[in-house]
Design a protein around this motif. Structure first.
Motif, short mmCIF file in Angstrom:
data_model
loop_
_atom_site.label_atom_id
_atom_site.label_comp_id
_atom_site.label_asym_id
_atom_site.label_seq_id
_atom_site.Cartn_x
_atom_site.Cartn_y
_atom_site.Cartn_z
N PRO A 198 0.81 -1.27 0.35
CA PRO A 198 -0.67 0.03 0.20
C PRO A 198 0.70 0.94 0.11
O PRO A 198 0.21 2.63 0.68
CB PRO A 198 -0.86 -0.02 1.07
CG PRO A 198 0.00 -0.28 2.26
CD PRO A 198 1.11 -2.16 1.62
N TYR A 199 1.93 0.95 -0.22
CA TYR A 199 2.76 2.52 -0.19
C TYR A 199 2.34 3.85 -1.29
O TYR A 199 1.81 3.02 -2.37
CB TYR A 199 4.21 1.25 -0.86
CG TYR A 199 5.19 1.18 0.45
CD1 TYR A 199 5.63 1.53 2.05
CD2 TYR A 199 5.17 -0.22 -0.15
CE1 TYR A 199 6.08 0.91 2.79
CE2 TYR A 199 5.73 -0.91 1.69
CZ TYR A 199 5.92 -0.72 2.97
OH TYR A 199 6.55 -1.43 3.66
N SER A 200 2.83 4.94 -0.77
CA SER A 200 3.04 5.97 -1.71
C SER A 200 3.76 6.57 -0.99
O SER A 200 4.96 6.82 0.07
CB SER A 200 1.47 6.86 -1.59
OG SER A 200 0.73 7.21 -0.13
N ALA A 221 23.27 0.70 -5.23
CA ALA A 221 21.90 1.32 -4.77
C ALA A 221 20.79 1.00 -5.00
O ALA A 221 19.65 1.75 -5.62
CB ALA A 221 22.28 2.39 -4.11
N PRO A 222 20.49 -0.37 -5.25
CA PRO A 222 19.22 -1.12 -5.63
C PRO A 222 17.88 -0.97 -4.85
O PRO A 222 17.03 -1.54 -5.42
CB PRO A 222 19.61 -2.63 -6.24
CG PRO A 222 20.31 -2.97 -4.87
CD PRO A 222 21.35 -1.48 -4.73
N THR A 223 18.57 -0.20 -3.80
CA THR A 223 16.95 -0.64 -3.19
C THR A 223 15.74 0.67 -3.13
O THR A 223 16.78 2.34 -3.48
CB THR A 223 16.89 0.00 -1.63
OG1 THR A 223 17.10 1.05 -1.66
CG2 THR A 223 18.13 -1.12 -0.82
N TRP A 224 14.79 0.37 -3.20
CA TRP A 224 13.83 1.88 -3.06
C TRP A 224 14.37 2.90 -2.33
O TRP A 224 14.27 4.16 -3.20
CB TRP A 224 12.00 1.29 -2.74
CG TRP A 224 11.48 0.21 -3.63
CD1 TRP A 224 11.21 -1.37 -3.13
CD2 TRP A 224 10.38 0.43 -4.78
NE1 TRP A 224 10.00 -1.29 -3.78
CE2 TRP A 224 9.74 -0.81 -5.18
CE3 TRP A 224 10.29 1.94 -6.05
CZ2 TRP A 224 9.32 -0.88 -6.22
CZ3 TRP A 224 9.51 0.95 -6.53
CH2 TRP A 224 9.25 0.11 -6.72
N ARG A 225 14.66 3.29 -1.94
CA ARG A 225 15.19 4.18 -0.37
C ARG A 225 15.92 4.42 -1.40
O ARG A 225 16.53 6.50 -1.15
CB ARG A 225 14.43 4.19 0.95
CG ARG A 225 13.41 3.59 0.78
CD ARG A 225 13.55 2.99 3.15
NE ARG A 225 12.53 2.99 3.38
CZ ARG A 225 12.28 3.03 4.76
NH1 ARG A 225 13.40 2.90 5.79
NH2 ARG A 225 10.97 2.51 5.24
N LEU A 235 11.93 7.94 4.09
CA LEU A 235 11.00 6.82 4.85
C LEU A 235 10.05 6.39 4.17
O LEU A 235 9.45 5.19 4.77
CB LEU A 235 10.81 6.99 6.18
CG LEU A 235 12.56 7.54 6.99
CD1 LEU A 235 12.64 8.04 8.39
CD2 LEU A 235 13.31 6.24 6.95
N GLU A 236 9.18 6.64 3.91
CA GLU A 236 8.14 6.51 2.82
C GLU A 236 7.65 5.41 2.33
O GLU A 236 6.86 5.07 1.74
CB GLU A 236 7.21 7.56 2.35
CG GLU A 236 6.78 8.28 3.48
CD GLU A 236 6.10 9.32 2.56
OE1 GLU A 236 5.11 10.25 2.80
OE2 GLU A 236 6.83 11.05 1.80
N LEU A 237 8.81 5.13 1.88
CA LEU A 237 9.08 4.03 0.96
C LEU A 237 9.20 2.92 1.11
O LEU A 237 9.65 2.17 2.24
CB LEU A 237 10.31 3.99 -0.43
CG LEU A 237 10.14 5.63 -1.53
CD1 LEU A 237 11.35 5.83 -1.78
CD2 LEU A 237 9.36 5.92 -1.88
N PRO A 238 9.06 1.73 0.38
CA PRO A 238 9.06 0.69 0.79
C PRO A 238 10.89 0.00 1.10
O PRO A 238 12.13 0.72 0.36
CB PRO A 238 9.52 -0.86 0.03
CG PRO A 238 8.39 0.05 -1.40
CD PRO A 238 8.53 1.14 -1.01
#
Length: 312
Positions: A198-200, A221-225, A235-238
């Motif tokens: 449910p991320y936004s 740096a492959p993470t969403w953040r 921090l709102e991201l997965p």
């Protein structure tokens, strides 16, 4: 002997920025007792932002085109040139391929102020924009406006090996109705991904968004953040990794260096990764002098001055 290239990012109708950058390159060449190097422009020559104090699309375009015609420069197409092509070109139904709504017209206002809508003067530049390739591979250096995604470039090159669009391609590009059309939009625009439910996140204007732009050059740096751009609060991201594949292909380490514009980066210009870097820093006019290095280096960045404008 390796060809030296001076690479200049987005100008956005800011004739002062163009003049300052060209003066910087001339000064550097004279200081180093080198002959002037050819220039590689990264597109987005048009469409000034609200804060631009001295905008002149015609002056910028005329100067850049003359440099290209004289063999002193090459140029690739930016998303603003593509948007202009679509704005001034009718589709099969007679309606413009890019909607003339308030947002699109506002972004294009400085060009329209000088040339009008689909006038003969405007169409002279639309025709020139169509001569610009979407990318260039310069024997050791790659330049593209927004994204060197090899899978998408391969799709385009299968039809257009020289990377130049033809009028019959424009409907697909405008509607993004085919793999070809979607590939063009990614190469001149940017890869974006839907966030998993449910991320936004909330952008700088406080608007909630569920789709995020990815910094494809951050292979380490492959993470969403880490990989997301224009997210005030990561921090709102997965926490997990960005899914890779056809939608987003991170640029592999050890690949040919590539330079891009487009992304309106914050702060002082820097080289984030040795194989790929964005040069578009609206607050600082800059360029990159490439001398054949296989890894991009901060020492090759040339900074002109604090700019007074930020394109929309």
């Amino acid at each position: 002997m390796t060809q030296i290239w001076d690479v200049i990012p987005d100008i956005h109708a800011d004739i002062h920025r163009l003049d300052a950058t060209l003066a910087l390159l001339k000064e550097r060449a004279e200081r180093d007792e080198e002959a002037p190097a050819p220039i590689a422009f990264l597109g987005d020559f048009i469409d000034a932002g609200h804060a631009t104090k001295v905008s002149d699309d015609a002056a910028v375009l005329t100067h850049v085109r003359q440099l290209v015609q004289d063999g002193q420069a090459i140029a690739v197409m930016g998303n603003h040139e593509l948007n202009a092509i679509l704005y001034h070109t009718p589709g099969p139904d007679g309606a413009p391929l890019r909607v003339h709504g308030a947002k699109n017209t506002g972004q294009h206002r400085s060009f329209l102020r000088q040339f009008g809508v689909s006038t003969p003067q405007a169409m002279v530049w639309v025709d020139w924009f169509l001569t610009l390739p979407l990318w260039r591979d310069l024997d050791g250096l790659r330049v593209v406006h927004a994204c060197w995604s090899q899978p998408h470039i391969d799709i385009i090159a299968a039809r257009r090996p020289d990377g130049r669009l033809q009028p019959e391609d424009l409907w697909e590009v405008a509607t993004e109705s085919t793999d070809f059309g979607r590939a063009v939009k990614i190469v001149v625009g940017a890869p974006e991904l839907d966030l998993p439910a449910p991320y936004s996140f909330h952008d700088r204007n406080g608007d909630e968004r569920r789709r995020v732009r990815i910094a494809w050059w951050r292979a380490d740096a492959p993470t969403w953040r880490q990989a997301s751009l224009s997210v005030p609060n990561p921090l709102e991201l997965p926490e997990g990794d960005v899914p890779t594949g056809h939608a987003v292909a991170f640029y592999p380490e050890g690949s040919t260096p590539v330079l891009v514009g487009h992304y309106k980066m914050d702060g002082t210009p820097s080289i984030e990764a040795p194989q790929a870097a964005c040069l578009d820093y609206p607050s600082t006019a800059c360029a990159y002098r490439w001398r054949g290095e296989g890894r991009l280096a901060k020492t090759q960045l040339l900074l002109a001055e604090r700019a007074e404008s930020m394109p929309a």
